[in-house]
Design a protein around this motif. Sequence first.
Motif, PDB file in Angstrom:
ATOM      1  N   MET A   1     -20.031   9.531   4.810  1.00  0.00           N
ATOM      2  CA  MET A   1     -19.308  10.067   5.952  1.00  0.00           C
ATOM      3  C   MET A   1     -19.528   9.155   7.160  1.00  0.00           C
ATOM      4  O   MET A   1     -20.648   8.776   7.479  1.00  0.00           O
ATOM      5  CB  MET A   1     -19.804  11.475   6.262  1.00  0.00           C
ATOM      6  CG  MET A   1     -19.130  12.095   7.436  1.00  0.00           C
ATOM      7  SD  MET A   1     -19.703  13.795   7.628  1.00  0.00           S
ATOM      8  CE  MET A   1     -19.780  13.889   9.375  1.00  0.00           C
ATOM      9  N   VAL A   2     -18.456   8.825   7.855  1.00  0.00           N
ATOM     10  CA  VAL A   2     -18.528   7.984   9.040  1.00  0.00           C
ATOM     11  C   VAL A   2     -18.958   8.843  10.229  1.00  0.00           C
ATOM     12  O   VAL A   2     -18.448   9.940  10.438  1.00  0.00           O
ATOM     13  CB  VAL A   2     -17.166   7.321   9.335  1.00  0.00           C
ATOM     14  CG1 VAL A   2     -17.233   6.494  10.610  1.00  0.00           C
ATOM     15  CG2 VAL A   2     -16.732   6.450   8.163  1.00  0.00           C
ATOM     16  N   THR A   3     -19.921   8.323  10.991  1.00  0.00           N
ATOM     17  CA  THR A   3     -20.366   8.983  12.215  1.00  0.00           C
ATOM     18  C   THR A   3     -20.134   8.035  13.389  1.00  0.00           C
ATOM     19  O   THR A   3     -20.001   6.823  13.197  1.00  0.00           O
ATOM     20  CB  THR A   3     -21.855   9.371  12.137  1.00  0.00           C
ATOM     21  OG1 THR A   3     -22.629   8.187  11.914  1.00  0.00           O
ATOM     22  CG2 THR A   3     -22.097  10.373  11.013  1.00  0.00           C
ATOM     23  N   PHE A   4     -20.100   8.597  14.575  1.00  0.00           N
ATOM     24  CA  PHE A   4     -19.828   7.822  15.778  1.00  0.00           C
ATOM     25  C   PHE A   4     -20.935   8.059  16.795  1.00  0.00           C
ATOM     26  O   PHE A   4     -21.446   9.170  16.903  1.00  0.00           O
ATOM     27  CB  PHE A   4     -18.475   8.224  16.377  1.00  0.00           C
ATOM     28  CG  PHE A   4     -17.350   8.044  15.395  1.00  0.00           C
ATOM     29  CD1 PHE A   4     -16.749   6.809  15.234  1.00  0.00           C
ATOM     30  CD2 PHE A   4     -16.924   9.105  14.607  1.00  0.00           C
ATOM     31  CE1 PHE A   4     -15.732   6.631  14.316  1.00  0.00           C
ATOM     32  CE2 PHE A   4     -15.903   8.944  13.691  1.00  0.00           C
ATOM     33  CZ  PHE A   4     -15.315   7.703  13.539  1.00  0.00           C
ATOM     34  N   ARG A   5     -21.261   7.006  17.523  1.00  0.00           N
ATOM     35  CA  ARG A   5     -22.263   7.128  18.584  1.00  0.00           C
ATOM     36  C   ARG A   5     -22.011   6.037  19.614  1.00  0.00           C
ATOM     37  O   ARG A   5     -21.295   5.066  19.352  1.00  0.00           O
ATOM     38  CB  ARG A   5     -23.674   7.020  18.023  1.00  0.00           C
ATOM     39  CG  ARG A   5     -23.993   5.678  17.390  1.00  0.00           C
ATOM     40  CD  ARG A   5     -25.479   5.572  17.032  1.00  0.00           C
ATOM     41  NE  ARG A   5     -25.787   4.393  16.271  1.00  0.00           N
ATOM     42  CZ  ARG A   5     -25.914   3.161  16.761  1.00  0.00           C
ATOM     43  NH1 ARG A   5     -25.738   2.949  18.051  1.00  0.00           N
ATOM     44  NH2 ARG A   5     -26.211   2.137  15.983  1.00  0.00           N
ATOM     45  N   ASN A   6     -22.630   6.212  20.775  1.00  0.00           N
ATOM     46  CA  ASN A   6     -22.572   5.180  21.799  1.00  0.00           C
ATOM     47  C   ASN A   6     -23.378   3.980  21.316  1.00  0.00           C
ATOM     48  O   ASN A   6     -24.462   4.134  20.745  1.00  0.00           O
ATOM     49  CB  ASN A   6     -23.135   5.691  23.119  1.00  0.00           C
ATOM     50  CG  ASN A   6     -22.242   6.720  23.768  1.00  0.00           C
ATOM     51  OD1 ASN A   6     -21.026   6.650  23.663  1.00  0.00           O
ATOM     52  ND2 ASN A   6     -22.840   7.684  24.429  1.00  0.00           N
ATOM     53  N   ALA A   7     -22.854   2.797  21.573  1.00  0.00           N
ATOM     54  CA  ALA A   7     -23.537   1.575  21.168  1.00  0.00           C
ATOM     55  C   ALA A   7     -24.819   1.398  21.978  1.00  0.00           C
ATOM     56  O   ALA A   7     -24.938   1.863  23.114  1.00  0.00           O
ATOM     57  CB  ALA A   7     -22.620   0.375  21.373  1.00  0.00           C
ATOM     58  N   GLU A   8     -25.761   0.704  21.365  1.00  0.00           N
ATOM     59  CA  GLU A   8     -27.026   0.362  22.006  1.00  0.00           C
ATOM     60  C   GLU A   8     -27.132  -1.153  22.070  1.00  0.00           C
ATOM     61  O   GLU A   8     -26.461  -1.868  21.316  1.00  0.00           O
ATOM     62  CB  GLU A   8     -28.185   0.953  21.197  1.00  0.00           C
ATOM     63  CG  GLU A   8     -28.098   2.466  21.077  1.00  0.00           C
ATOM     64  CD  GLU A   8     -29.095   3.051  20.082  1.00  0.00           C
ATOM     65  OE1 GLU A   8     -29.812   2.269  19.409  1.00  0.00           O
ATOM     66  OE2 GLU A   8     -29.144   4.281  19.970  1.00  0.00           O
TER      67      GLU A   8
END
Length: 150
Positions: free
Chosen positions: A1-8
């Motif tokens: 499953m693809v998840t999304f987050r803010n880049a670091e």
Amino acid sequence: MVTFRNAETTDLSEIVKMLADDVLGQERERYENPLPESYIDAFQSIDSDQNNELIVACLDGRIVGVQQITFTPYLTHQGGWRATIEGVRTVASERGKGIGSQLIQYAIERAKARECFIIQLTTDKKREDSLRFYERLGFTATHEGLKLKL
């Protein structure tokens, strides 16, 4: 499953690698180790701006996609906000598996959450496949975009 987050900051190398991994990107990006300081400076500006989101898509712990979403207030449309999508890329090994569509859908949901009245993007005219991709997702070419390189 693809998840999304803010880049670091630690994601920058993988992001720049994706940006450089096509014909147009090879001409304008510099994927090097260490990365040019300009990428770090840009990331810090994006990360500190509440109206910018640099989003990575992750699959099995790997970064497989990226996009930037910018939220802009306008006086037109009765002072409404719009969202602009930029720099959409999917890692080469995962292209054609729906990750790009999921990235765009994520951006649409973010725009709705920020009460934007429109979401927009541009794609280089040389990217004919990208144009067809965005049209399949419901985007229409309603305006002619112009740019001036400085």
